[in-house]
Scaffold this motif. Structure first.
Motif, PDB file in Angstrom:
ATOM      1  N   GLU A 112     -41.678  12.544 -37.178  1.00 23.12           N
ATOM      2  CA  GLU A 112     -41.616  12.935 -38.583  1.00 23.12           C
ATOM      3  C   GLU A 112     -40.340  12.309 -39.104  1.00 23.12           C
ATOM      4  OE1 GLU A 112     -40.577  17.021 -40.628  1.00 23.12           O
ATOM      5  OE2 GLU A 112     -42.625  17.051 -39.831  1.00 23.12           O
ATOM      6  N   TYR A 113     -40.474  11.436 -40.092  1.00 22.91           N
ATOM      7  CA  TYR A 113     -39.378  10.561 -40.526  1.00 22.91           C
ATOM      8  C   TYR A 113     -38.945   9.763 -39.297  1.00 22.91           C
ATOM      9  CZ  TYR A 113     -39.406  13.175 -44.876  1.00 22.91           C
ATOM     10  OH  TYR A 113     -39.778  13.755 -46.049  1.00 22.91           O
ATOM     11  N   SER A 114     -37.828  10.055 -38.690  1.00 20.78           N
ATOM     12  CA  SER A 114     -37.385   9.255 -37.535  1.00 20.78           C
ATOM     13  C   SER A 114     -37.085  10.103 -36.302  1.00 20.78           C
ATOM     14  CB  SER A 114     -36.148   8.448 -37.921  1.00 20.78           C
ATOM     15  OG  SER A 114     -35.087   9.329 -38.230  1.00 20.78           O
ATOM     16  N   ARG A 174     -43.650  14.218 -50.680  1.00 22.24           N
ATOM     17  CA  ARG A 174     -43.164  13.875 -49.337  1.00 22.24           C
ATOM     18  C   ARG A 174     -42.422  15.054 -48.720  1.00 22.24           C
ATOM     19  NH1 ARG A 174     -42.304   8.216 -47.778  1.00 22.24           N
ATOM     20  NH2 ARG A 174     -40.447   8.930 -46.699  1.00 22.24           N
ATOM     21  N   PRO A 226     -44.468  15.030 -45.036  1.00 27.16           N
ATOM     22  CA  PRO A 226     -43.597  13.912 -44.636  1.00 27.16           C
ATOM     23  C   PRO A 226     -44.379  12.819 -43.904  1.00 27.16           C
ATOM     24  CG  PRO A 226     -43.301  15.761 -43.157  1.00 27.16           C
ATOM     25  CD  PRO A 226     -44.209  16.229 -44.255  1.00 27.16           C
TER      26      PRO A 226
END
Length: 112
Positions: free
Chosen positions: A89-91, A70, A74
């Motif tokens: 990307e993620y949040s 990850r 990601p």
């Protein structure tokens, strides 16, 4: 002398016909995006900031992560709004992409 008058009349008539005909041109997605880019979410904004500014998206796609680590792959999440999509990307926003406004708008070719 008569030839000069005829040439002048022909040039004027051609000019009037060109003016009277409706102009058509291709609308480029790139040109529209350049003018609308200020209205799209900015890179680095959080999911909560985007939702507060633009409301709930029409569709939230599940996160997709690349294979293995990850850290190097990601999870990417996509939210679709009526005029654009936001990629996280993620949040946090990594990109916002405008959708075509009309079918005749020319944009990138779809991935095959």
């Amino acid at each position: 002398m008569k030839a000069t008058h005829l040439s002048l009349a022909l040039a004027l008539a051609t000019g009037l016909l060109v003016q009277a005909s409706p102009a058509t041109a291709d609308i480029l997605l790139v040109e529209r995006v350049q003018t609308e880019s200020a209205a799209l979410p900015a890179r680095g904004q959080s999911m909560s900031q985007v939702e507060a500014a633009y409301g709930a998206p029409a569709r939230k796609h599940a996160p997709i992560a690349g294979p293995n680590s990850r850290e190097h792959n990601p999870p990417i999440t996509r939210w679709d709004y009526p005029g654009f999509s936001v990629y996280f990307e993620y949040s946090h926003v990594v990109d916002a992409v405008a959708a075509k406004s009309r079918p005749e708008e020319i944009g990138p070719k779809p991935i095959q």
